[in-house]
Design a protein around this motif. Structure first.
Motif, mmCIF file in Angstrom:
data_model
loop_
_atom_site.group_PDB
_atom_site.id
_atom_site.type_symbol
_atom_site.label_atom_id
_atom_site.label_comp_id
_atom_site.label_asym_id
_atom_site.label_seq_id
_atom_site.Cartn_x
_atom_site.Cartn_y
_atom_site.Cartn_z
ATOM 1 N N LYS A 241 0.843 -1.275 0.075
ATOM 2 C CA LYS A 241 -0.021 0.154 -0.023
ATOM 3 C C LYS A 241 0.772 1.311 -0.016
ATOM 4 O O LYS A 241 0.434 2.205 -0.566
ATOM 5 C CB LYS A 241 -0.902 -0.007 1.282
ATOM 6 C CG LYS A 241 -1.736 -1.000 1.081
ATOM 7 C CD LYS A 241 -2.815 -0.867 2.488
ATOM 8 C CE LYS A 241 -4.173 -2.135 2.157
ATOM 9 N NZ LYS A 241 -4.994 -2.164 3.313
ATOM 10 N N ARG B 54 2.000 1.835 -3.368
ATOM 11 C CA ARG B 54 0.997 2.436 -4.156
ATOM 12 C C ARG B 54 0.722 3.989 -4.093
ATOM 13 O O ARG B 54 0.439 4.505 -4.956
ATOM 14 C CB ARG B 54 -0.369 1.528 -4.043
ATOM 15 C CG ARG B 54 -1.387 1.710 -5.058
ATOM 16 C CD ARG B 54 -2.373 0.573 -4.745
ATOM 17 N NE ARG B 54 -2.924 0.250 -3.420
ATOM 18 C CZ ARG B 54 -3.390 -0.856 -2.949
ATOM 19 N NH1 ARG B 54 -3.612 -1.907 -3.750
ATOM 20 N NH2 ARG B 54 -3.746 -0.997 -1.732
ATOM 21 N N GLU C 88 -7.876 -3.132 -1.832
ATOM 22 C CA GLU C 88 -8.034 -1.670 -1.126
ATOM 23 C C GLU C 88 -9.131 -1.459 -0.096
ATOM 24 O O GLU C 88 -8.845 -0.285 0.416
ATOM 25 C CB GLU C 88 -8.454 -0.701 -2.423
ATOM 26 C CG GLU C 88 -7.577 -0.854 -3.426
ATOM 27 C CD GLU C 88 -7.962 0.116 -4.711
ATOM 28 O OE1 GLU C 88 -9.100 0.960 -4.565
ATOM 29 O OE2 GLU C 88 -7.270 0.332 -5.626
#
Length: 227
Positions: free
Chosen positions: A48, A51, A88
């Protein structure tokens, strides 16, 4: 993480996915003596961060550190084990989705009520009900995933059957019907007069038999019988 430690965790993740059908363990999960839950939690955090930092760099931000990011090669290695390992949204939501998908794929039907289908400790019926109740709060991608396996947001899930009491089940003996008591007939004129006389006597401290309260007899001497 050192390469050897990474490979060890990857091997356990692969074995876990082969048994459970996914690689979405809870953070407290220990599999084959290995803290796989912590390993996967750290991997998701690194993925994460990578990202988020990629978006920052794409927006023209400079000087964004690569520290704490999970490399692309390691992300791809986990993708090969389970493409949905790093969603997500919440990991619990993803795990329930994957379990429900596997249940339907195996020929099962969507549970109609809570407690009907429980897989790996997850109550899929209760979970579906919660998704329908909070449908507007889900992302469009989540809604699409649910609809793809037949979850209708407008369909209500049946509640748990209500446990009836013994009285409802007829285990207790039936009560006898209540029979109304007969009403006393209205007193005639003579009887009503006597009742009023007794009441007036009692109201003055007397007794219905004509004696004064506290006395041993009437204050008027009895008449002698006539010869």
């Amino acid at each position: 993480m050192h390469a050897s430690a990474w490979e060890a965790g990857l091997d356990v993740a692969r074995a876990y996915a082969a048994v459970h059908g996914h690689c979405l363990p809870a953070a407290s999960t220990v599999f084959d003596g290995y803290a796989l839950g912590v390993f996967m939690k750290n991997a998701r955090q690194g993925a994460k961060r990578a990202r988020e930092n990629a978006v920052r760099r794409a927006n023209g931000e400079t000087g964004v550190s690569y520290a704490g990011e999970l490399s692309e090669a390691r992300r791809e290695a986990l993708d090969e084990i389970d493409p949905g390992w790093c969603p997500e949204w919440d990991i619990v939501w993803q795990r329930n989705l994957r379990l429900l998908m596997a249940h339907v794929k195996a020929g099962g039907t969507l549970p109609a009520r809570p407690g009907e289908v429980v897989v790996q400790g997850e109550d899929l019926g209760a979970w579906i009900a919660a998704q329908r109740a909070g449908w507007g709060e889900l992302r469009r991608a989540q809604q699409w995933l649910l609809e793809s396996i037949g979850v209708d947001p407008d369909e209500a899930v049946a509640l748990r059957p209500v446990v009836r009491s013994k009285a409802d089940r007829g285990d207790q003996p039936r009560r006898r019907p209540t029979v109304p008591r007969p009403r006393r007939p209205s007193p005639g004129p003579a009887q009503a007069c006597r009742v009023r006389q007794r009441r007036r006597g009692c109201g003055r401290g007397g007794r219905p038999d004509g004696r004064e309260a506290g006395g041993h007899g009437s204050t008027t001497p009895a008449a002698e019988p006539q010869s």
